[in-house]
Every structure is written in C-alpha cells, then in structure tokens.
Design an enzyme around this catalytic site. Structure first.
Site, PDB file in Angstrom:
ATOM      1  N   LYS A 120       0.779  -1.433  -0.026  1.00 11.01           N
ATOM      2  CA  LYS A 120       0.066   0.072   0.148  1.00 11.01           C
ATOM      3  C   LYS A 120       0.641   1.282   0.048  1.00 11.01           C
ATOM      4  O   LYS A 120       0.190   2.262   0.176  1.00 11.01           O
ATOM      5  CB  LYS A 120      -1.075  -0.109   1.107  1.00 11.01           C
ATOM      6  CG  LYS A 120      -2.068  -0.977   1.045  1.00 11.01           C
ATOM      7  CD  LYS A 120      -3.138  -0.631   2.105  1.00 11.01           C
ATOM      8  CE  LYS A 120      -4.105  -1.786   2.073  1.00 11.01           C
ATOM      9  NZ  LYS A 120      -5.002  -1.431   3.305  1.00 11.01           N
ATOM     10  N   ASP A 121       2.055   1.443   0.088  1.00 19.96           N
ATOM     11  CA  ASP A 121       2.788   2.367  -0.128  1.00 19.96           C
ATOM     12  C   ASP A 121       4.067   2.102  -0.819  1.00 19.96           C
ATOM     13  O   ASP A 121       5.193   2.649  -0.437  1.00 19.96           O
ATOM     14  CB  ASP A 121       3.313   2.883   1.309  1.00 19.96           C
ATOM     15  CG  ASP A 121       3.768   4.319   1.533  1.00 19.96           C
ATOM     16  OD1 ASP A 121       3.390   5.077   0.633  1.00 19.96           O
ATOM     17  OD2 ASP A 121       4.427   4.731   2.485  1.00 19.96           O
ATOM     18  N   VAL A 122       4.054   1.617  -2.204  1.00 21.28           N
ATOM     19  CA  VAL A 122       5.105   1.509  -3.113  1.00 21.28           C
ATOM     20  C   VAL A 122       5.383   2.788  -3.521  1.00 21.28           C
ATOM     21  O   VAL A 122       4.640   3.447  -4.445  1.00 21.28           O
ATOM     22  CB  VAL A 122       4.625   0.479  -4.100  1.00 21.28           C
ATOM     23  CG1 VAL A 122       5.996   0.399  -5.087  1.00 21.28           C
ATOM     24  CG2 VAL A 122       4.660  -0.913  -3.195  1.00 21.28           C
ATOM     25  N   ASN A 123       6.771   3.340  -3.164  1.00 21.84           N
ATOM     26  CA  ASN A 123       6.929   4.662  -3.900  1.00 21.84           C
ATOM     27  C   ASN A 123       8.584   4.795  -4.003  1.00 21.84           C
ATOM     28  O   ASN A 123       9.358   4.054  -3.357  1.00 21.84           O
ATOM     29  CB  ASN A 123       6.576   5.922  -3.324  1.00 21.84           C
ATOM     30  CG  ASN A 123       6.965   5.734  -1.878  1.00 21.84           C
ATOM     31  OD1 ASN A 123       8.153   6.285  -1.575  1.00 21.84           O
ATOM     32  ND2 ASN A 123       6.076   5.779  -0.678  1.00 21.84           N
ATOM     33  N   ASN A 126      10.456   4.329  -0.862  1.00 18.73           N
ATOM     34  CA  ASN A 126      10.613   3.071   0.099  1.00 18.73           C
ATOM     35  C   ASN A 126      11.159   1.814  -0.818  1.00 18.73           C
ATOM     36  O   ASN A 126      11.198   0.803  -0.563  1.00 18.73           O
ATOM     37  CB  ASN A 126       8.893   2.844   0.247  1.00 18.73           C
ATOM     38  CG  ASN A 126       8.466   3.381   1.187  1.00 18.73           C
ATOM     39  OD1 ASN A 126       9.228   4.131   2.283  1.00 18.73           O
ATOM     40  ND2 ASN A 126       7.145   3.921   1.358  1.00 18.73           N
TER      41      ASN A 126
END
Length: 146
Positions: A120-123, A126
C-alpha cells in the site's frame, strides 16, 4: 561509525548502528513524538506485525519492537543502498538499471502477495537499490495489510 542518523521526518527518525547485539548493522526506526496518537502507534507497530518472521528476499528482517529513549521503536536489519528517489533526483536513471529495479520490485510484490500481504505504499522513497550488489529492498510496511 557507531550511530548515524540516516533519515528524519516530522513523524519518525531512522538511525543506523553498525555495532549491534546481533553482530550485523541495524537500523532503528523511532517515532519522534513522546506521546504519539493511538493511530500513529498502530501504524508503527503494524510494520512489526506484518514483517515479523517474514522470509522474503528484498524485505528486511525486523528484529525487535519496543521503546528506546522513551520512544516507540522498531529495529531492523540494515538494508544497504540508496532510495530510488535519490538516485533519480539529479538525472534520469539509465533504462537498464530502471528495468532491473522494476523487475525486482515486481518479484518482491509477487512474493508478499502470495502471503496475502498488500504493501500500500510503494514509492521511490521506499525502494532501496544497492548498486554494488544489484539488490533491491522494499521498505516501510507501516500501512500494509495482511
């Protein structure tokens, strides 16, 4: 080098320690607030619950949760490399390097999805790429679900 601050935001800071009790370099992720909100604490410790015992190449191992200096803290194995965000800050990434990273991220996501974990926070902040070993590590499972 003993302890080095490697990242700080308004919510947390990450400190690298090369001399750990585990005999390997570790990072300690700590909440900055002495009295964080219950929601912040839940998200913070969610990362521990999601990653404890997880054996997926490209996901760093969590070693401990608790309080350090009266702050909520998680201790992880150190993942060497540079966040992709920094790698592309000054110039575009060569297509070969981009594809290597993209394929590895897809593999890591496939492996964790098989375990019913959604990141939910692939950027780009990260995703860490170690140019020396060509390894990719996916970080920050704080808002992940299982």
């Amino acid at each position: 080098m003993s302890e080095v601050l490697i990242f700080e935001s308004k919510n947390s800071k990450i400190i690298r320690n090369d001399n750990s009790e585990w005999g390997v370099p570790v990072v300690t992720k700590m909440l900055n607030q002495e009295y964080p909100s219950p929601k912040s604490i839940r998200h913070f410790y969610n990362e521990y619950e999601i990653t404890k015992g997880l054996e997926v190449p490209g996901v760093r191992k969590v070693l401990r949760m608790g309080k350090i200096q009266n702050r909520h803290a998680l201790v992880f194995e150190y993942a060497p490399g540079t966040p992709v965000k920094k790698l592309v800050a000054d110039s575009p990434m060569p297509i070969g390097a981009f594809l290597r990273i993209a394929v590895e991220v897809a593999r890591i996501l496939g492996d964790i999805h098989k375990l019913n974990i959604i990141h939910k926070d692939v950027n780009s902040q990260n995703i860490v790429f170690d140019e020396a070993t060509q390894t990719v590590t996916l970080l920050d499972f704080g808002i992940s679900t299982a």
